[in-house]
Scaffold this active site. Structure first.
Site, PDB file in Angstrom:
ATOM      1  NE  ARG A   1       4.466  -2.864  11.552  1.00 23.95           N
ATOM      2  CZ  ARG A   1       5.395  -3.487  10.864  1.00 23.95           C
ATOM      3  NH1 ARG A   1       6.602  -2.992  10.809  1.00 23.95           N
ATOM      4  NH2 ARG A   1       5.141  -4.609  10.234  1.00 23.95           N
TER       5      ARG A   1
ATOM      6  CD  GLU B   1      -0.642   8.193   0.627  1.00 26.47           C
ATOM      7  OE1 GLU B   1       0.010   8.785  -0.262  1.00 26.47           O
ATOM      8  OE2 GLU B   1      -0.166   7.298   1.328  1.00 26.47           O
TER       9      GLU B   1
ATOM     10  CE  LYS C   1       2.476  10.510  -1.718  1.00 29.49           C
ATOM     11  NZ  LYS C   1       3.562   9.591  -1.743  1.00 29.49           N
TER      12      LYS C   1
ATOM     13  CE  LYS D   1       6.206   5.169   5.748  1.00 31.26           C
ATOM     14  NZ  LYS D   1       6.022   6.123   4.648  1.00 31.26           N
TER      15      LYS D   1
ATOM     16  CD  GLU E   1       4.119   9.451  -5.674  1.00 29.84           C
ATOM     17  OE1 GLU E   1       3.559   8.395  -5.985  1.00 29.84           O
ATOM     18  OE2 GLU E   1       4.349   9.771  -4.489  1.00 29.84           O
TER      19      GLU E   1
ATOM     20  CG  ASN F   1       1.442  -7.511  13.097  1.00 28.48           C
ATOM     21  OD1 ASN F   1       0.537  -7.116  13.812  1.00 28.48           O
ATOM     22  ND2 ASN F   1       2.623  -6.914  13.026  1.00 28.48           N
ATOM     23  N   GLY F   2      -1.035 -10.039  10.281  1.00 28.30           N
ATOM     24  CA  GLY F   2      -1.196 -10.953   9.156  1.00 28.30           C
ATOM     25  C   GLY F   2      -2.649 -11.336   8.969  1.00 28.30           C
TER      26      GLY F   2
ATOM     27  CB  CYS G   1      -0.956  -4.921  12.863  1.00 28.93           C
ATOM     28  SG  CYS G   1      -2.588  -5.072  12.144  1.00 28.93           S
TER      29      CYS G   1
ATOM     30  CD1 TRP H   1      -4.676   0.113   8.351  1.00 31.46           C
ATOM     31  CD2 TRP H   1      -4.901  -1.949   7.529  1.00 31.46           C
ATOM     32  NE1 TRP H   1      -5.178   0.222   7.087  1.00 31.46           N
ATOM     33  CE2 TRP H   1      -5.329  -1.027   6.546  1.00 31.46           C
ATOM     34  CE3 TRP H   1      -4.967  -3.308   7.217  1.00 31.46           C
ATOM     35  CZ2 TRP H   1      -5.802  -1.410   5.294  1.00 31.46           C
ATOM     36  CZ3 TRP H   1      -5.444  -3.694   5.967  1.00 31.46           C
ATOM     37  CH2 TRP H   1      -5.845  -2.742   5.024  1.00 31.46           C
TER      38      TRP H   1
ATOM     39  CG  HIS I   1      -7.573   8.881 -27.120  1.00 29.54           C
ATOM     40  ND1 HIS I   1      -7.849   8.696 -28.458  1.00 29.54           N
ATOM     41  CD2 HIS I   1      -6.342   9.438 -27.055  1.00 29.54           C
ATOM     42  CE1 HIS I   1      -6.800   9.097 -29.176  1.00 29.54           C
ATOM     43  NE2 HIS I   1      -5.873   9.554 -28.342  1.00 29.54           N
TER      44      HIS I   1
END
Ligand code: F6R
Length: 608
Positions: free
Chosen positions: A27, A488, A485, A603, A481, A99-100, A2, A75, A504
């Site tokens: 954000r 995402e 990527k 982000k 990674e 925010n939070g 946010c 967000w 396994h």
């Protein structure tokens, strides 16, 4: 997570807020809204979707003069993304952006506010507005009502508030969620980060937990938790570089991958001297001596950088390293010793879990070193020592260039630790640094020039719903990674496995045509990887190998290859990392995904 902006000044508040929200949109971007004083009355507009739709909506509905207001890009945490749940939220007395997360919002709703309040959203934010209103009605003082309400809230919050009876003034406070104040020639700001008002000024000050800021056109007042007025400490932001511009690229992510050589060069130059690591600007060599063990903690891609860092440190300096995701580390009650070092890695410097891990270690008096990209972040403020990466602004939600420079710094830390503890010679250290230089000077530019050669592989990948990545040693970390990527930004499900681990259990998922991407860049493992590739091929897998030009046998047994330039030592993950980012990018592009703003993500993750 946010974005918040607030403004009071001479310019048109709506335009300044919309512009600031565009810079903050990375954000969070599921809904947006603003409140401005139009002819001294509060006007609020909210919308689902992006800031552009807020812009269209306000163009029709807010036409009068307005010099002050607050804005938010969201967000969602409490309540689905909708116009009803977008911020600002509030009542006849005040509107606020938040925010939070407020953890005791139900308790406050039921036990403090009571049944007579008419809540119109599902947000915890509206509860904050109700609490402040109640306090204000009782004490008649705006600052005191904010301070009293803050003490009742449990969780994290950064708030921008406007009161209907106090035109052209913005109030702000925070706890565990970043908030800064800015001053410019035409007015004053509050924001969740400097990018929101960087166009207007480079002067900012941080608000600490439970401090309250009151900003108007000509005045900034900061009050501490006890109600005393403070004189702010002003900082000057770094000069704006053009890394926040897209420069004709189709997406920021692609542009940021192309920024990698430059970002690495800048970071390398800042922490090396005479071909050796040199951190003397921030920390002296003694800091790296007498370390029993090292803990590295971070989230997501930064955590993967940490895994590589741990790998390098153990390999070169022979110091044991525990690498743990911050959301677990903070609650694991990790075993620490006064001679330990804790390294926290973060692009934003604001990730809630990483920040909490840092605070936990600070409270135990353990040495902390943060590797951070963003200037003026909370981590920068709270760590014993900081090593800045110089990636510039990273706008795309998927981290690319920041990962490269994080890994570079960690490799330099590993070399430094090995040198000061007598584990390697200066000569060998210089060889390693030379190789890093070669990577950003020749190898990565070479890959970028041939970026289109990855397109056919990406097209092939884009029709599948399940993909596997395998590798060994350092390449197994890169595989992890690569998988993140791809998931995402393309929404293709993928899993990464150390190549020796597939048999396994997971190998049962391989069937005819299943894509398996083998990262095979460390020649030490060529023979082992050959066997692992054959194992999956025998079960029908289509193998795409990322390997060096001279890995002939790997090339022969693979269905497709993406070739890296000249062979490097087992310490250089950079070229392969550029390739896996490009592969994810082109695959997502082939699927027409919203690459810079993937669904459900943001982000900067400032909630836990
Ligand atoms: C993935 C990605 C995230 C971040 C993570 C940590 O591409 O960008 O996984 O790496 O949220 O963020 P920072 O580095 O800001 O702490």
């Amino acid at each position: 997570m946010c974005g918040i902006i607030g403004y009071s000044g001479e310019s048109n508040a709506k335009d300044i807020i919309i512009d600031g929200l565009r810079a903050l949109e990375y954000r969070g971007y599921d809904s947006a809204g603003l409140t401005v004083f139009e002819n001294n009355r509060l006007r609020t507009v909210r919308t689902t979707g992006r800031v552009n739709s807020l812009n269209e909506k306000t163009a029709e509905s807010i036409r009068g003069k307005q010099k002050c207001g607050i804005g938010h890009t969201r967000w969602a945490t409490h309540g689905e993304p909708s116009e009803r749940n977008a911020h600002p939220q509030g009542n006849d007395t005040l509107m606020l952006v938040h925010n939070g997360i407020i953890e005791n919002n139900n308790e406050l709703k039921e036990n403090y506010i009571g049944k007579n309040y008419n809540f119109t959203s599902d947000t915890d934010t509206e509860v904050i507005a109700a609490v402040i209103e109640k306090e204000y009605k009782e004490c008649g003082d705006r600052i005191q009502s904010i301070r009293k309400a803050s003490e009742r809230l449990r969780g994290s919050f950064a708030l921008g508030i406007v009161f209907s009876d106090c035109p052209d003034t913005v109030f702000a406070t925070r706890k565990d969620s970043p908030l800064i104040v800015g001053r410019s020639s035409h007015g004053n700001f509050i924001a969740s980060d400097i990018s929101a008002f960087r166009k207007h000024t480079d002067k900012y000050c941080r608000l600490n937990d439970y401090e309250t800021a009151v900003i108007s056109k000509n005045d900034i007042v900061i009050i501490n938790r006890e109600g005393r007025s403070l004189s702010p400490t002003w900082h000057t932001a770094e000069s704006r570089n053009d890394s926040a511009d897209i420069h004709g690229f189709r997406h920021f992510m692609l542009k940021e991958i192309y920024d990698e050589p430059e970002a690495m060069k800048k970071t390398f130059e800042a922490i090396t001297d005479n071909g050796l690591p040199d951190f003397s600007k921030t920390v002296d060599d003694d800091f790296f001596r007498r370390i029993n063990s090292i803990h590295i903690t971070a989230c997501g891609t930064a955590y993967h950088a940490g895994l590589l860092g741990g790998h390098f440190i153990e390999k070169l300096a022979r110091i044991p390293v525990n690498v743990c995701v911050a959301s677990e580390f903070r609650y694991n009650d990790p075993v620490t010793d006064k001679n330990d070092l804790v390294i926290i890695i973060s692009q934003s410097g604001e990730t809630a879990d990483s920040l909490a891990a840092l605070r936990l270690m600070n409270s135990r008096g353990i040495r902390t070193l943060s590797v951070v990209n963003a200037q003026g972040s909370s981590m920068e403020n709270e760590s014993d020592c900081i090593i800045r990466t110089h990636a510039g602004a990273e706008i795309s939600v998927a981290s690319t260039k920041a990962f490269h420079v994080q890994v570079l710094v960690l490799l330099m830390i590993a070399v430094k630790l090995a040198l000061v503890n007598g584990k390697i010679t200066e000569e060998y250290a210089k060889e390693i640094l030379k190789e890093v230089q070669n990577d950003f000077t020749y190898n990565i530019p070479d890959i970028l020039q041939r970026s289109n050669s990855i397109l056919p592989v990406a097209d092939r990948l884009s029709v599948h719903r399940n993909v596997f990545f395998i590798g060994r040693g350092r390449d197994s970390i890169l595989a992890t990674e690569a998988s993140l990527k791809l998931k995402e930004i393309s929404y293709i499900n993928s899993q990464a496995y150390p190549a020796g681990e597939l048999k396994h259990g997971t190998i049962s998922l391989i069937e005819k045509g299943t894509p398996v991407i083998a990262v095979v860049t460390d020649s030490f493992f060529y023979d082992k990887m050959k066997s692992n590739i054959r194992e999956v091929k025998a079960r029908g897998a289509c193998v795409i190998s990322i390997c060096h030009r001279n890995a002939k046998e790997i090339t022969e047994i693979s269905d497709e290859v993406i070739l890296l330039p000249e062979e490097t030592s087992s310490l250089m993950p950079f070229s392969a990392s550029t390739v896996i980012q490009l592969l994810a990018y082109h695959t997502a592009n082939a699927l027409g995904r919203d690459i810079d703003k993937p669904r459900n993500l943001a982000k900067s993750v400032t909630v836990e």
